[in-house]
Design an enzyme around this catalytic site. Structure first.
Site, PDB file in Angstrom:
ATOM      1  CD  GLU A   7      -3.821  15.404 -17.254  1.00 14.29           C
ATOM      2  OE1 GLU A   7      -2.687  14.990 -16.976  1.00 14.29           O
ATOM      3  OE2 GLU A   7      -4.483  15.029 -18.228  1.00 14.29           O
ATOM      4  CG  HIS A  36      -0.172   9.585 -26.261  1.00 21.55           C
ATOM      5  ND1 HIS A  36      -0.820   9.905 -25.103  1.00 21.55           N
ATOM      6  CD2 HIS A  36       1.159   9.671 -25.978  1.00 21.55           C
ATOM      7  CE1 HIS A  36       0.068  10.168 -24.150  1.00 21.55           C
ATOM      8  NE2 HIS A  36       1.274  10.045 -24.664  1.00 21.55           N
ATOM      9  CE  LYS A  70      -0.596  13.191 -15.697  1.00 23.91           C
ATOM     10  NZ  LYS A  70      -0.747  13.570 -17.119  1.00 23.91           N
ATOM     11  CE  LYS A  76       5.177  17.019 -15.379  1.00 25.04           C
ATOM     12  NZ  LYS A  76       5.304  15.763 -16.050  1.00 25.04           N
ATOM     13  CD  GLU A  89       7.190  15.612 -23.642  1.00 23.49           C
ATOM     14  OE1 GLU A  89       6.545  16.611 -23.273  1.00 23.49           O
ATOM     15  OE2 GLU A  89       6.651  14.542 -24.002  1.00 23.49           O
ATOM     16  NE  ARG A 101      -4.117  -1.822   2.054  1.00 25.18           N
ATOM     17  CZ  ARG A 101      -4.076  -2.854   2.894  1.00 25.18           C
ATOM     18  NH1 ARG A 101      -3.136  -2.915   3.808  1.00 25.18           N
ATOM     19  NH2 ARG A 101      -4.979  -3.796   2.812  1.00 25.18           N
ATOM     20  NE  ARG A 142       0.465  16.540 -14.352  1.00 25.51           N
ATOM     21  CZ  ARG A 142       1.098  15.792 -13.463  1.00 25.51           C
ATOM     22  NH1 ARG A 142       0.774  15.858 -12.189  1.00 25.51           N
ATOM     23  NH2 ARG A 142       2.069  14.984 -13.836  1.00 25.51           N
ATOM     24  CG  HIS A 169       1.695  14.596 -25.070  1.00 21.06           C
ATOM     25  ND1 HIS A 169       2.343  15.811 -25.220  1.00 21.06           N
ATOM     26  CD2 HIS A 169       2.579  13.782 -24.429  1.00 21.06           C
ATOM     27  CE1 HIS A 169       3.551  15.717 -24.681  1.00 21.06           C
ATOM     28  NE2 HIS A 169       3.722  14.513 -24.196  1.00 21.06           N
ATOM     29  CG  HIS A 209       6.743  10.154 -25.843  1.00 18.17           C
ATOM     30  ND1 HIS A 209       5.383   9.959 -25.898  1.00 18.17           N
ATOM     31  CD2 HIS A 209       6.937  11.273 -25.085  1.00 18.17           C
ATOM     32  CE1 HIS A 209       4.774  10.905 -25.197  1.00 18.17           C
ATOM     33  NE2 HIS A 209       5.698  11.710 -24.695  1.00 18.17           N
ATOM     34  CG  ASN A 267      -1.959  15.916 -21.530  1.00 17.98           C
ATOM     35  OD1 ASN A 267      -0.952  15.316 -21.164  1.00 17.98           O
ATOM     36  ND2 ASN A 267      -3.062  15.972 -20.812  1.00 17.98           N
TER      37      ASN A 267
HETATM   38  N1  GLY Z   1       3.491  14.413 -19.083  1.00 13.81           N
HETATM   39  C1  GLY Z   1       2.384  15.215 -18.747  1.00 13.81           C
HETATM   40  C2  GLY Z   1       2.121  15.316 -17.298  1.00 13.81           C
HETATM   41  O1  GLY Z   1       2.924  14.897 -16.489  1.00 13.81           O
HETATM   42  O2  GLY Z   1       1.087  15.809 -16.912  1.00 13.81           O
END
Ligand code: GLY
Length: 341
Positions: free
Chosen positions: A223, A238, A129, A213, A171, A107, A227, A234, A248, A231
């Protein structure tokens, strides 16, 4: 060396950007378990030999729940407990997997990252993330949990394949496009030095990207709103990655150009700004043209987890360093993609 903190209600992360940070690994104690990307382990085995290590297989096809499960089993064998610090070492793939393992094993156990790729240092390792792919769809299973530390070790970038390094520059360009006009100008002036990893330029670029960031994530960790601007490029990126054999960052570079063209088609962004973005992507050595199948792209966007009902929330540009998020109906998007391809 640059240090900064990312503070969220759930905890804070210390981010360090500098050279030879790995030499401080022993400060983590011998009890730490390192989850190390297989290529990094192979290239730098001398750095890790006195530590307990688990290999994280390299390659998007291994970013799965099966890999996570096998790492849990190795942790059980090593008798890792709630006090064991797990350290993910590698690029975005290894740190995403390591973060997911650390935030679910027993956990949740303490964890941090040593980020060894440009893409990881400026994006994936920062912001909490964690997750894996499911049936080829990216990052479908995961959680938000912040690591205690992220070390962005610039000296490890020199062993990265050039194509991987350049992929990370996409990026970096993204931050200039969505957030910081001055940073974009800096990149336009210093691209050649960035490509040769001139240390002052590299440290500045990684630190500014990480700071942007941090700023965005502190304002919207989960997000729900701001946030989403990270993207940019992206949604298309993607979808491109799913049906083209590209990295990527290569897909994101192309995705950003397409998102800028879409912004222009919608009357939000002057053509000169689309050209400027295309120019900087090209100057980094990233592809700016690809043969794309619009129907395939559309099908892949439909399956994107960022789709909400019959709409895709598209990050568009409405000026240099400025974004707007527009819900675009899938019915309209299909013809828009045909116009772009
Ligand atoms: N790579 C996008 C984010 O971390 O929100």
């Amino acid at each position: 060396m640059q240090r900064m903190k990312l503070n969220t209600p759930a905890g804070s992360t210390e981010i360090v950007v500098g050279e030879h940070l790995w030499s401080d690994l022993k400060s983590l104690g011998q009890e730490a378990v390192l989850l190390v990307d297989e290529h990094v382990l192979c290239q730098h085995h001398d750095i890790f030999e006195t530590f307990r290590t688990i290999t994280v297989p390299s390659g998007e096809q291994y970013k799965t729940l099966q890999t996570v499960e096998s790492i849990y089993r190795e942790l059980v064998k090593l008798e890792a407990d709630r006090s064991t610090m797990l350290v993910g070492v590698g690029g975005g793939l290894a740190t995403d997997v390591a973060g997911f393992v650390a935030s679910t094993y027993l956990r949740g156990v303490p964890f941090g990252f040593i980020s060894t790729t440009l893409l990881g240092q400026v994006d994936a390792s920062i912001g909490g993330k964690n997750g894996v792919n499911l049936d080829g769809y990216k990052n479908m299973v995961g959680n938000f949990r912040q690591p205690s530390f992220v070390w962005c070790d610039l000296s490890l970038l020199s062993t990265l394949a050039n194509r991987e390094y350049v992929s990370g520059i996409a990026e970096v360009i993204k931050y200039g496009a969505i957030w910081d006009v001055q940073f974009m100008e800096y990149l336009e002036k210093h691209m050649e030095l960035l490509l040769t990893q001139e240390i002052e330029v590299l440290e500045h670029v990684v630190s500014v990207s990480a700071a942007i960031k941090v700023d965005v994530v502190e304002k919207d960790e989960k997000e729900s709103d701001l946030r989403r601007i990270l993207n940019f490029g992206h949604t298309m990126g993607h979808a491109i990655e799913r049906h083209q054999k590209v990295l990527h960052g290569e897909a994101v570079g192309m995705g950003m150009i397409m998102a800028a063209q879409l912004s222009n088609n919608l009357g939000l962004l002057p053509s000169a700004e689309v050209d400027r973005l295309q120019q900087i992507v090209s100057s980094a050595g990233l592809p700016v043209e690809m043969r794309l199948d619009p129907d395939e792209l559309f099908l892949n966007i439909r399956k994107d987890k960022k789709k909400s009902g019959e709409f895709v929330h598209f990050v568009l540009l409405d000026g240099p360093g400025s974004t707007v998020i527009k819900p675009i109906a899938l019915t309209e998007l299909k013809s828009m993609i045909h116009d772009l391809c």
